[in-house]
Every structure is written in structure tokens, then in C-alpha cells.
Design a protein around this motif. Structure first.
Motif, PDB file in Angstrom:
ATOM      1  N   ILE A   1       0.757  -1.248  -0.112  1.00  0.00           N
ATOM      2  CA  ILE A   1       0.070  -0.185   0.076  1.00  0.00           C
ATOM      3  C   ILE A   1       1.076   1.242   0.033  1.00  0.00           C
ATOM      4  N   ASP A   2       2.151   1.133   0.444  1.00  0.00           N
ATOM      5  CA  ASP A   2       3.111   2.233   0.477  1.00  0.00           C
ATOM      6  C   ASP A   2       4.441   1.583   0.009  1.00  0.00           C
ATOM      7  N   PRO A   3       5.159   2.087  -1.001  1.00  0.00           N
ATOM      8  CA  PRO A   3       6.545   1.447  -1.556  1.00  0.00           C
ATOM      9  C   PRO A   3       7.549   1.731  -0.402  1.00  0.00           C
ATOM     10  N   SER A   4       7.282   2.813   0.401  1.00  0.00           N
ATOM     11  CA  SER A   4       8.335   2.985   1.353  1.00  0.00           C
ATOM     12  C   SER A   4       8.348   2.116   2.830  1.00  0.00           C
ATOM     13  N   LEU A   5       7.306   1.407   2.879  1.00  0.00           N
ATOM     14  CA  LEU A   5       6.939   0.488   3.923  1.00  0.00           C
ATOM     15  C   LEU A   5       6.898  -0.867   3.595  1.00  0.00           C
ATOM     16  N   PRO A   6       7.006  -1.611   4.431  1.00  0.00           N
ATOM     17  CA  PRO A   6       6.848  -3.218   4.221  1.00  0.00           C
ATOM     18  C   PRO A   6       5.361  -3.326   3.799  1.00  0.00           C
ATOM     19  N   PRO A   7       5.215  -4.332   2.904  1.00  0.00           N
ATOM     20  CA  PRO A   7       3.934  -4.792   2.599  1.00  0.00           C
ATOM     21  C   PRO A   7       2.696  -5.220   3.596  1.00  0.00           C
ATOM     22  N   GLN A   8       1.581  -4.942   3.837  1.00  0.00           N
ATOM     23  CA  GLN A   8       0.875  -4.872   5.022  1.00  0.00           C
ATOM     24  C   GLN A   8      -0.075  -6.390   4.852  1.00  0.00           C
TER      25      GLN A   8
ATOM     26  N   ARG B   1       2.193   9.338 -12.122  1.00  0.00           N
ATOM     27  CA  ARG B   1       2.378   9.107 -10.679  1.00  0.00           C
ATOM     28  C   ARG B   1       1.741   7.957 -10.279  1.00  0.00           C
ATOM     29  N   LEU B   2       2.315   7.248  -9.538  1.00  0.00           N
ATOM     30  CA  LEU B   2       2.042   5.696  -9.095  1.00  0.00           C
ATOM     31  C   LEU B   2       0.661   5.455  -7.881  1.00  0.00           C
ATOM     32  N   VAL B   3      -0.239   5.089  -8.364  1.00  0.00           N
ATOM     33  CA  VAL B   3      -1.421   4.832  -7.687  1.00  0.00           C
ATOM     34  C   VAL B   3      -1.360   3.495  -7.277  1.00  0.00           C
ATOM     35  N   LEU B   4      -1.572   3.420  -5.682  1.00  0.00           N
ATOM     36  CA  LEU B   4      -1.915   1.905  -5.162  1.00  0.00           C
ATOM     37  C   LEU B   4      -3.237   1.879  -4.587  1.00  0.00           C
ATOM     38  N   ALA B   5      -4.127   0.701  -4.716  1.00  0.00           N
ATOM     39  CA  ALA B   5      -4.992   0.516  -4.526  1.00  0.00           C
ATOM     40  C   ALA B   5      -5.025  -0.427  -3.065  1.00  0.00           C
ATOM     41  N   ASP B   6      -6.170  -0.212  -2.149  1.00  0.00           N
ATOM     42  CA  ASP B   6      -6.088  -0.933  -1.087  1.00  0.00           C
ATOM     43  C   ASP B   6      -7.495  -1.333  -0.660  1.00  0.00           C
TER      44      ASP B   6
END
Length: 272
Positions: A158-165, A212-217
């Protein structure tokens, strides 16, 4: 702050005195509220974990929203009103205040791009600081458990700067979407041109929009949350834009999504 405010104090003594002043200022803000609200903002001592703390915040925000009054002058289209605590709200030619309950909740919680109410920020920060020491052992045990689960269970980027959730990670006050409902969410994302990428046990729902990168959660029942980043490798803590697409929305979905996405991008710094 003047360097000579505490001329005879050691550095540790100065820090302690400043911490005491911050605590007193926070308490002063809370005590300016009506008794029932002040009591609700101070009733956090029973929290034994960060999960319980998050649940307490959500419950407290719900109580405050119940005190909000709809202002007929704020909008002719929807129920809107002013924050019962700080009296704040947006001011525009057609709509003012906050939408009740969604916009009010974001304001009180400080979620997304919303500017948090100064009263709830003071109260929640005071509660967190008071409870922090008691949470440390619980948090460390929970962190180790999550790290072990991430090695084997399905996770979501959900955020490339954080570990996957994990799919239930940090969903303290949300209802996780069951597996059978995830298929419908994936179909909705596919209709919006999102691509599903799978690498080992990590899933990512990605869309590129204007560079821009869009990530869906889609982990939460009732909505899909979108996070927009200026690059594929943002630095931790860099600004991102978020918005939601509700499961109940059926008509003109692509147009609604494009409009929300365009508005979200306007809040990000200009790309170099």
C-alpha cells in the motif's frame, strides 16, 4: 524559545520542564470543553494496547460527532456543520463546515489530507504520551508476530516506502473485507484499469496516472482506498494523497474515480 529561559537548569531539566508545560497546555485545551466532552477526551486510562487506544479514539470521535449540529446555511445539498470542539470548517461560496459524518470524522481524527482539530490532537497526543510506556512491551511482541506472519501469509503493498501489510494489519477499527468479497473489489479495480501484480506472497494493485503511482487498498469492507505517490520509490514520510471509492457507488464509476484522482493529484508537490 529563548536560550536563557531556564538559565540554571541542566539540559535534562529543561526538557522535563518543557514536557510539563506541553502537558499543562494540552490539559488546558481539553478543560475548555464542556464537561461531557472533556471527560470523554480524558477517559483513556483503561487502554492496555495500541489496538484498544485506536478503538478508544474512534469511539470518542463518534461521541463528538453526535454533538455536531447541522447548519442549514452550510450546504443546500448535504448535511454539513461546524466542529463542535474548535468550531472550524471549510469556508466556500457553495458549501461550508464539514460533511457529517465523513468529513467531520476525518477532521477529528486527522485522517488523510485533513487538518486535525486542535482539541482532539491535544487530547490524543496527551493520551498517547501517558500510555506509551505501558504499550512498549505489547508493541514489541506484536511487531515480532507481524514480522513472522509476513513471511508466510499474503500481504498487500500500500506504500512503496513501507513493508507490505497483512490483510488484517492495522485494521483496528475497520471491518476487514472477507475473501469472497475481495473478488468483486478486484473486478472493480480491473474496470478502472488497475493491474494486479503478484511477487511471492506480495500483491499490489497498481495504476500509473500522469507519471504518478496509484496503489489500491481493498482490505476494508465498504470502500477501496487509493494512495497516490509522485514516484514508484517515494522516501518514507514523503507526501501522498489518499481518497476512497465506496462500494455502494455504481453509476459513472470511472468518471467519479477520475475526478477524485485528479483532485488528489493537485494536493501533491509538483513533479520535477
Amino acid at each position: 524559545m529563548p536560550a536563557n529561559r531556564y538559565p540554571y537548569a541542566t539540559p535534562d531539566q529543561r526538557v522535563r520542564r518543557l514536557e510539563d508545560e506541553v502537558y499543562l497546555l494540552r490539559r488546558a485545551i481539553i478543560e475548555l470543553m464542556p464537561d461531557d466532552i472533556a471527560n470523554a477526551l480524558s477517559d483513556y486510562r483503561s487502554c492496555k494496547s495500541y489496538r484498544e487506544f485506536a478503538e478508544w479514539k474512534r469511539k470518542t470521535v463518534g461521541f463528538i460527532i453526535s454533538k455536531a449540529e447541522v447548519d442549514p446555511k452550510a450546504s443546500h445539498f448535504e448535511e454539513r456543520g461546524w466542529c463542535p470542539l474548535c468550531k472550524g470548517g471549510t469556508r466556500g461560496p457553495y458549501q461550508s463546515g464539514f460533511k457529517i459524518p465523513g468529513g467531520m470524522e476525518k477532521h477529528l481524527m486527522g485522517d488523510g489530507n485533513a487538518s486535525q482539530c486542535v482539541v482532539t490532537k491535544a487530547a490524543f497526543d496527551a493520551a498517547r504520551d501517558a500510555l506509551r510506556d505501558g504499550f512498549e512491551a505489547e508493541e514489541e511482541a506484536a511487531r515480532r508476530e507481524v514480522e513472522e506472519r509476513r513471511k508466510t501469509e499474503q500481504t498487500l503493498l500500500i506504500d512503496p516506502s513501507l513493508p507490505p501489510q497483512l490483510f488484517d494489519e492495522r485494521q483496528w477499527w475497520n471491518k476487514p473485507r472477507p475473501a469472497d468479497a475481495l473478488t468483486a473489489a478486484e473486478e472493480r479495480l480491473s474496470s478502472l484499469n488497475f493491474e494486479k501484480e503478484v511477487s511471492q506472497n506480495v500483491i499490489a494493485y497498481k495504476l500509473w496516472y500522469d507519471g504518478r503511482l496509484v496503489l489500491a487498498d481493498p482490505r476494508t469492507v465498504g470502500r477501496i482506498t487509493f494512495r497516490v505517490f509522485n514516484s514508484e520509490t517515494p522516501k518514507k514520510g514523503s507526501k501522498q494523497a489518499t481518497f476512497n471509492l465506496l462500494d455502494g457507488w455504481k453509476n459513472n464509476l470511472a468518471e467519479k474515480f477520475q475526478g477524485l484522482l485528479a483532485e488528489a493529484c493537485k494536493t501533491l508537490p509538483k513533479r520535477k
